[in-house]
Write a protein that holds these residues in place. Structure first.
Motif, PDB file in Angstrom:
ATOM      1  N   SER A   1       0.865  -1.172   0.000  1.00 19.26           N
ATOM      2  CA  SER A   1       0.000   0.000   0.000  1.00 19.26           C
ATOM      3  C   SER A   1       0.904   1.224   0.000  1.00 19.26           C
ATOM      4  O   SER A   1       1.954   1.218   0.642  1.00 19.26           O
ATOM      5  N   VAL A   2       0.504   2.262  -0.723  1.00 22.05           N
ATOM      6  CA  VAL A   2       1.319   3.473  -0.832  1.00 22.05           C
ATOM      7  C   VAL A   2       0.497   4.665  -0.355  1.00 22.05           C
ATOM      8  O   VAL A   2      -0.663   4.818  -0.753  1.00 22.05           O
ATOM      9  N   ALA A   3       1.087   5.483   0.497  1.00 26.39           N
ATOM     10  CA  ALA A   3       0.409   6.690   0.977  1.00 26.39           C
ATOM     11  C   ALA A   3       0.216   7.659  -0.186  1.00 26.39           C
ATOM     12  O   ALA A   3       1.138   7.891  -0.968  1.00 26.39           O
ATOM     13  N   LYS A   4      -0.970   8.211  -0.309  1.00 22.48           N
ATOM     14  CA  LYS A   4      -1.237   9.187  -1.369  1.00 22.48           C
ATOM     15  C   LYS A   4      -0.513  10.497  -1.123  1.00 22.48           C
ATOM     16  O   LYS A   4      -0.047  11.142  -2.043  1.00 22.48           O
ATOM     17  N   LYS A   5      -0.425  10.879   0.134  1.00 20.07           N
ATOM     18  CA  LYS A   5       0.205  12.152   0.482  1.00 20.07           C
ATOM     19  C   LYS A   5       1.719  11.983   0.619  1.00 20.07           C
ATOM     20  O   LYS A   5       2.201  11.098   1.314  1.00 20.07           O
TER      21      LYS A   5
ATOM     22  N   ARG B   1       7.591   9.143  -0.508  1.00 18.88           N
ATOM     23  CA  ARG B   1       6.309   8.456  -0.333  1.00 18.88           C
ATOM     24  C   ARG B   1       6.537   7.251   0.564  1.00 18.88           C
ATOM     25  O   ARG B   1       7.536   6.537   0.429  1.00 18.88           O
TER      26      ARG B   1
END
Length: 103
Positions: free
Chosen positions: A8-12, A24
């Motif tokens: 999962s990758v943080a959008k912010k 990121r």
């Protein structure tokens, strides 16, 4: 090109030094985390809150490790390790990227 799969990758983004450093956060199923960052040319001082392994994924960094008075050069494909609660400096003359793993 190295791939990181099933994450999962943080959008912010994490933005530092007036946008000259950005990263990121990447989260793994086992609860671990890495950050993938881009550093524009300049000189920067960072602090750690936990141990880290910094892998240079493109470009070159000159690094002044904690307690050191000299700079060491790290090119793409190399890495250096940092203890928790230390400060270190990075400088570069061209855009460079890194992958940071936390210990």
């Amino acid at each position: 090109m190295g791939l990181i799969e099933q994450v999962s990758v943080a959008k912010k983004a994490n933005i530092y030094f007036d946008g000259k450093v950005a990263s990121r956060s990447v989260f793994f199923a086992d609860g671990s985390k890495q950050t993938l960052g881009v550093v524009l040319p300049g000189e920067y001082e960072f602090s750690t809150s936990q141990g880290e392994i910094m892998e240079v994924t493109s470009g070159t960094f000159e690094v002044q490790l904690p307690e050191a008075s000299t700079w060491e050069t790290f090119e793409a494909g190399t890495q250096f390790e940092l203890a928790a609660n230390v400060s270190f400096k990075i400088r570069n003359t061209a855009i460079a990227e890194y992958c940071c793993s936390y210990l």
